[in-house]
Motif scaffolding. Structure first.
Motif, PDB file in Angstrom:
ATOM      1  N   MET A  53      43.685 -51.150 -38.804  1.00 14.06           N
ATOM      2  CA  MET A  53      42.699 -51.518 -38.047  1.00 14.06           C
ATOM      3  C   MET A  53      41.421 -50.589 -38.181  1.00 14.06           C
ATOM      4  O   MET A  53      41.473 -49.296 -37.992  1.00 14.06           O
ATOM      5  CB  MET A  53      42.872 -51.476 -36.497  1.00 14.06           C
ATOM      6  CG  MET A  53      41.633 -51.809 -35.621  1.00 14.06           C
ATOM      7  SD  MET A  53      41.409 -53.658 -35.705  1.00 14.06           S
ATOM      8  CE  MET A  53      39.774 -53.712 -34.603  1.00 14.06           C
ATOM      9  N   LYS A  54      40.405 -51.036 -38.911  1.00 18.67           N
ATOM     10  CA  LYS A  54      39.315 -50.208 -39.265  1.00 18.67           C
ATOM     11  C   LYS A  54      38.101 -50.661 -38.368  1.00 18.67           C
ATOM     12  O   LYS A  54      38.148 -51.697 -37.577  1.00 18.67           O
ATOM     13  CB  LYS A  54      38.800 -50.799 -40.818  1.00 18.67           C
ATOM     14  CG  LYS A  54      39.919 -50.468 -41.809  1.00 18.67           C
ATOM     15  CD  LYS A  54      39.596 -48.960 -42.443  1.00 18.67           C
ATOM     16  CE  LYS A  54      40.430 -48.899 -43.732  1.00 18.67           C
ATOM     17  NZ  LYS A  54      41.898 -48.663 -43.316  1.00 18.67           N
ATOM     18  N   LEU A  55      37.385 -49.438 -38.392  1.00 18.44           N
ATOM     19  CA  LEU A  55      36.253 -49.528 -37.287  1.00 18.44           C
ATOM     20  C   LEU A  55      35.146 -50.710 -37.718  1.00 18.44           C
ATOM     21  O   LEU A  55      34.734 -51.536 -36.861  1.00 18.44           O
ATOM     22  CB  LEU A  55      35.350 -48.269 -37.270  1.00 18.44           C
ATOM     23  CG  LEU A  55      34.359 -47.999 -36.579  1.00 18.44           C
ATOM     24  CD1 LEU A  55      34.579 -48.360 -34.988  1.00 18.44           C
ATOM     25  CD2 LEU A  55      33.362 -47.175 -36.581  1.00 18.44           C
ATOM     26  N   ARG A  80      36.068 -53.496 -38.859  1.00 17.97           N
ATOM     27  CA  ARG A  80      36.775 -54.957 -38.390  1.00 17.97           C
ATOM     28  C   ARG A  80      36.271 -55.041 -36.759  1.00 17.97           C
ATOM     29  O   ARG A  80      35.926 -56.121 -36.455  1.00 17.97           O
ATOM     30  CB  ARG A  80      38.206 -54.787 -38.637  1.00 17.97           C
ATOM     31  CG  ARG A  80      38.850 -56.124 -38.407  1.00 17.97           C
ATOM     32  CD  ARG A  80      40.194 -56.233 -38.653  1.00 17.97           C
ATOM     33  NE  ARG A  80      40.904 -57.451 -38.450  1.00 17.97           N
ATOM     34  CZ  ARG A  80      40.808 -58.464 -39.129  1.00 17.97           C
ATOM     35  NH1 ARG A  80      40.218 -58.377 -40.230  1.00 17.97           N
ATOM     36  NH2 ARG A  80      41.610 -59.627 -38.685  1.00 17.97           N
ATOM     37  N   LEU A  81      36.579 -53.926 -36.057  1.00 18.05           N
ATOM     38  CA  LEU A  81      35.998 -54.059 -34.685  1.00 18.05           C
ATOM     39  C   LEU A  81      34.538 -54.417 -34.632  1.00 18.05           C
ATOM     40  O   LEU A  81      34.190 -55.210 -34.036  1.00 18.05           O
ATOM     41  CB  LEU A  81      36.388 -52.559 -34.203  1.00 18.05           C
ATOM     42  CG  LEU A  81      35.949 -52.491 -32.791  1.00 18.05           C
ATOM     43  CD1 LEU A  81      37.026 -53.344 -31.844  1.00 18.05           C
ATOM     44  CD2 LEU A  81      35.632 -51.076 -32.259  1.00 18.05           C
ATOM     45  N   ARG A 106      33.919 -58.021 -35.628  1.00 14.83           N
ATOM     46  CA  ARG A 106      34.390 -59.066 -35.089  1.00 14.83           C
ATOM     47  C   ARG A 106      33.620 -59.276 -33.885  1.00 14.83           C
ATOM     48  O   ARG A 106      33.285 -60.223 -33.157  1.00 14.83           O
ATOM     49  CB  ARG A 106      35.843 -58.647 -34.639  1.00 14.83           C
ATOM     50  CG  ARG A 106      36.798 -58.793 -35.618  1.00 14.83           C
ATOM     51  CD  ARG A 106      37.327 -60.161 -35.929  1.00 14.83           C
ATOM     52  NE  ARG A 106      37.774 -60.384 -37.213  1.00 14.83           N
ATOM     53  CZ  ARG A 106      38.381 -61.472 -37.829  1.00 14.83           C
ATOM     54  NH1 ARG A 106      38.210 -62.526 -37.073  1.00 14.83           N
ATOM     55  NH2 ARG A 106      39.008 -61.442 -38.966  1.00 14.83           N
ATOM     56  N   GLU A 107      33.055 -57.976 -33.367  1.00 13.44           N
ATOM     57  CA  GLU A 107      32.416 -57.853 -32.205  1.00 13.44           C
ATOM     58  C   GLU A 107      30.975 -58.618 -32.419  1.00 13.44           C
ATOM     59  O   GLU A 107      30.500 -59.431 -31.272  1.00 13.44           O
ATOM     60  CB  GLU A 107      31.903 -56.667 -31.740  1.00 13.44           C
ATOM     61  CG  GLU A 107      31.449 -56.278 -30.211  1.00 13.44           C
ATOM     62  CD  GLU A 107      30.100 -56.465 -30.148  1.00 13.44           C
ATOM     63  OE1 GLU A 107      29.537 -56.960 -29.141  1.00 13.44           O
ATOM     64  OE2 GLU A 107      29.313 -56.477 -31.205  1.00 13.44           O
ATOM     65  N   HIS A 151      31.598 -62.227 -32.162  1.00 12.22           N
ATOM     66  CA  HIS A 151      31.813 -62.644 -30.563  1.00 12.22           C
ATOM     67  C   HIS A 151      30.391 -62.879 -29.981  1.00 12.22           C
ATOM     68  O   HIS A 151      30.285 -63.826 -29.135  1.00 12.22           O
ATOM     69  CB  HIS A 151      32.761 -61.807 -30.065  1.00 12.22           C
ATOM     70  CG  HIS A 151      32.937 -61.939 -28.686  1.00 12.22           C
ATOM     71  ND1 HIS A 151      33.704 -63.162 -28.245  1.00 12.22           N
ATOM     72  CD2 HIS A 151      32.742 -61.440 -27.720  1.00 12.22           C
ATOM     73  CE1 HIS A 151      34.004 -63.174 -26.942  1.00 12.22           C
ATOM     74  NE2 HIS A 151      33.356 -62.234 -26.589  1.00 12.22           N
ATOM     75  N   LEU A 184      39.513 -48.309 -24.618  1.00  7.16           N
ATOM     76  CA  LEU A 184      39.486 -47.604 -25.998  1.00  7.16           C
ATOM     77  C   LEU A 184      39.767 -46.230 -25.720  1.00  7.16           C
ATOM     78  O   LEU A 184      40.421 -45.595 -26.354  1.00  7.16           O
ATOM     79  CB  LEU A 184      38.261 -47.914 -26.806  1.00  7.16           C
ATOM     80  CG  LEU A 184      38.112 -49.628 -27.362  1.00  7.16           C
ATOM     81  CD1 LEU A 184      36.833 -49.503 -28.007  1.00  7.16           C
ATOM     82  CD2 LEU A 184      39.407 -49.387 -28.225  1.00  7.16           C
ATOM     83  N   ILE A 217      34.150 -42.243 -32.420  1.00  4.41           N
ATOM     84  CA  ILE A 217      34.360 -43.557 -33.149  1.00  4.41           C
ATOM     85  C   ILE A 217      33.561 -44.531 -31.954  1.00  4.41           C
ATOM     86  O   ILE A 217      33.068 -45.437 -32.434  1.00  4.41           O
ATOM     87  CB  ILE A 217      35.791 -43.941 -32.810  1.00  4.41           C
ATOM     88  CG1 ILE A 217      36.589 -42.946 -33.568  1.00  4.41           C
ATOM     89  CG2 ILE A 217      36.268 -45.338 -33.093  1.00  4.41           C
ATOM     90  CD1 ILE A 217      36.864 -43.328 -35.064  1.00  4.41           C
TER      91      ILE A 217
END
Lengths: 237, 426
Positions: B1-3, B5-6, B9-10, B13, B333, B342
């Motif tokens: 999981m890469k940052l 991607r987070l 995705r956010e 969203h 988190l 992060i």
């Protein structure tokens, strides 16, 4: 994971006070206990007795005002904030009553989020394995809102187990689940303990308490009836 | 999981929050570019107008100079040659020189190869009493034109006065009732009136013209004159007097020269005036341009910080909303071991991405809109002239930095969230 003779968590004389508008509240008052590898402990007591506070302290999230806490033989509060975060990521897994899955990530990413805590190698195989084990391998790319409550809690449990911690801290993990899903979660927690992990579970649920190997009763911030007892002992007493 | 991607995705969203951030950056970038373009286009346009004014004026002046040169060449202009020791203030005062010089100066001049003078008229002038008529008159002795030896004969400008004759000015012949052909006595000598002049409205109206030799005898100044009038002087340059003086001084060093008023001189003066006025107009246009430019800079100096401030506050508010919406997520988190660095990176990279995409959108917006509003708001100046390539790049780089700075505080708040505090109150 540690073997069953090792002490996973050791607490000595823990105190935690909060200052509120109504004065000082002694949320945790001189609490001591030991949880060994392989233990599955239910922590129970009335609402506001300090269970969640004790759980957070045990999870290296809330530093005690007094007392000593060791997880896997190490005092996390001796570490600085970032070191403590890394320590948590390595040694402790959390399961919450509200699951706290990240709403915009799919099942697989919700489990793999733990990689952000500093994992150098990919844990995707491990995540898939856990999700298969928890019978949600077929819903890897579904977002939490598309899952049932039970499935969400299983994803949360998989997230907690991703980095193979020594300790799982579960705060009312069955609080929102139906009996069937509760059973599944409790079984997985028990399996984790059987595999040499330690579980401390805050619960009001008698069935959950029954599933645990031991229990601790907290009232008014103090541990009641000795340090630890077998589930059912209190009732029979 | 890469940052990353987070973060992405956010963003997908919470599209609205991200879109509003991006729109804010985009609007700010467009505003900044438009302000720059407006200032730049005004400067460029006014520079062009001034350059055209200067070029037009220069062309007009050149044409005017040519016209004057031609006019002067055709018309010539007049000068007086006086004895060197003559006090000119006296000449200006009484209208003639009291000092005299030899008459042969005129012949010397005529026999020289002078090129700047066409006609030479020696004269002896004196104001005196006409005793027989009890009138003050100006007596001028003239001998007519002295022919220039090296030139083809030209038509004489002034006819000589015959011996024994007088030419009488208007006021004299009118008041004394003298007519051409009459016989009059002047200082005891009889003369025939050869000609009477019509009214000129000058001192000519009280002047008597006489043959030079007779005049010299009458005044006891044999062989003397007090002026040589040179008519229709031709010069190539505008410094006519200098040119003639340079030539005459070599031939008659004991003289001095002065110019009499002429039409050409008046034209030259009006040309100079026109040039002066044009210069003043250009200077005024330049000053106005500088003033307007300063005012626009001042306006931009107020507008740009306000635009940037609003954009920054907007980004900061949206970032703060994002943090507030994600408090539990941040708590979880942090609880599972994700570092504050992060978390900070996640929020800042979101802001940087919004800044970069907003800047691109702003640049594209500006580039798309510009052709349609170029004439109306940007003086029709080409876009490449008002915004340079490096400025596009600066805009693309500065916007993400600005967005990151704006989101810094909310991001820091997110990173410093105490997970225990979040989860305890959950």
């Amino acid at each position: 994971m540690t073997d069953s003779t090792q002490i996973a968590v050791k607490a000595e004389g823990l105190h935690k006070r909060f200052v509120t508008s109504e004065g000082e509240v002694h949320a945790v008052n001189d609490v001591s206990f030991e949880v060994k590898a392989g233990d599955f402990v239910a922590l129970h007591g009335p609402s506001g007795c300090g269970k969640s506070t004790l759980l957070l302290m045990t999870g290296a999230l809330l530093s005690p005002d007094e007392g000593l806490l060791e997880i896997a033989g190490e005092n996390p509060y001796a570490l600085k904030a970032e070191g403590r975060a890394a320590f948590r990521g390595e040694h402790v897994g959390f399961v919450f009553q509200q699951f706290h899955l990240i709403p915009y990530l799919d099942v697989l990413d919700n489990v793999l989020i733990g990689e952000l805590a500093g994992e150098k190698v990919s844990l995707e195989d491990r995540a898939r394995e856990l999700l298969d084990k928890f019978n949600i391998g077929h819903r890897l790319h579904h977002v939490p809102s598309k899952l049932s409550i039970g499935e969400q809690q299983r994803v949360a449990l998989a997230r907690a187990l991703l980095r193979e911690p020594e300790l799982i801290l579960a705060d009312e993990p069955t609080g929102n689940l139906d009996p069937e899903n509760s059973e599944i979660i409790l079984q997985h927690l028990a399996d984790f303990a059987d595999d040499g992990g330690a579980v401390i579970m805050v619960t009001h649920d008698d069935r959950a308490r029954a599933a645990a190997k031991t229990s601790m009763h907290l009232d008014g911030g103090r541990m009641q009836g000795g340090d630890q007892e077998k589930p059912g002992e209190q009732e029979s007493a | 999981m890469k940052l990353s991607r987070l973060v992405t995705r956010e963003i997908f969203h919470r599209k609205m929050n991200f879109f509003l951030t991006l729109a804010g950056v985009s609007l700010a970038v467009t505003c900044v570019l438009a302000t720059l373009a407006a200032m730049r286009s005004y400067d460029l346009n006014s520079d062009k107008i001034i350059a055209k004014m200067e070029a037009d004026t220069q062309a007009q002046m050149k044409k005017l100079e040519d016209d004057i040169r031609k006019t002067m060449k055709g018309l010539g202009f007049n000068i007086y040659i006086f004895p060197k020791d003559q006090d000119m203030s006296e000449v200006y005062d009484q209208g003639y020189a009291s000092k005299t010089m030899p008459e042969e100066y005129a012949t010397t001049l005529a026999n020289s190869k002078i090129v700047t003078v066409n006609h030479l008229l020696p004269s002896l002038t004196q104001k005196l009493e006409w005793p027989e008529k009890k009138r003050t008159v100006i007596l001028i002795g003239v001998r007519g034109e002295v022919p220039l030896a090296h030139r083809d004969p030209k038509s004489p400008l002034i006819d000589p006065v015959k011996k024994g004759e007088l030419v009488i000015g208007y006021e004299l012949h009118r008041s004394l009732e003298i007519k051409a052909g009459d016989e009059v006595t002047f200082k005891g000598k009889k003369f025939k009136v050869g000609k009477t002049h019509p009214e000129r409205g000058t001192k000519d109206d009280i002047t008597i013209w006489m043959n030079l030799t007779e005049c010299q005898e009458l005044l006891g100044k044999i062989g003397r004159i007090n002026a040589i009038q040179a008519l229709e002087c031709n010069c190539a340059t505008l410094d006519r007097l200098g040119e003639i003086r340079a030539e005459l001084m070599q031939i008659l060093p004991d003289t001095q020269i002065t110019e009499t008023g002429s039409t050409a001189l008046a034209r030259a003066e009006s040309r100079n005036k026109a040039k002066e006025t044009a210069k003043k107009q250009i200077a005024a246009a330049k000053a106005n341009r500088v003033q307007m430019s300063k005012e626009r800079e001042k306006f931009a100096g107020i507008l740009l910080p306000i635009v940037l401030l609003f954009a920054m506050v907007w980004i900061a508010m949206l970032a703060l909303m994002n943090v507030r919406e994600r408090v539990t997520e941040i708590g979880v988190l942090r609880a599972i071991g994700v570092s504050a660095g992060i978390i900070l990176s996640a929020f800042l990279s979101r802001a940087v991405l919004a800044g970069l995409l907003g800047a691109i959108a702003g640049v594209v917006d500006f580039a798309l809109i510009y052709p349609f509003v170029k004439e109306r708001f940007f003086q029709g100046v080409a876009m490449s002239e008002v915004v340079s390539g490096s400025e596009w790049i600066v805009a693309l780089l500065a916007a993400p930095i600005l967005a990151a700075v704006s989101a810094w505080l909310p991001s820091l708040m997110a990173a410093q969230k105490d997970p225990a505090d979040v989860l305890r109150h959950d």
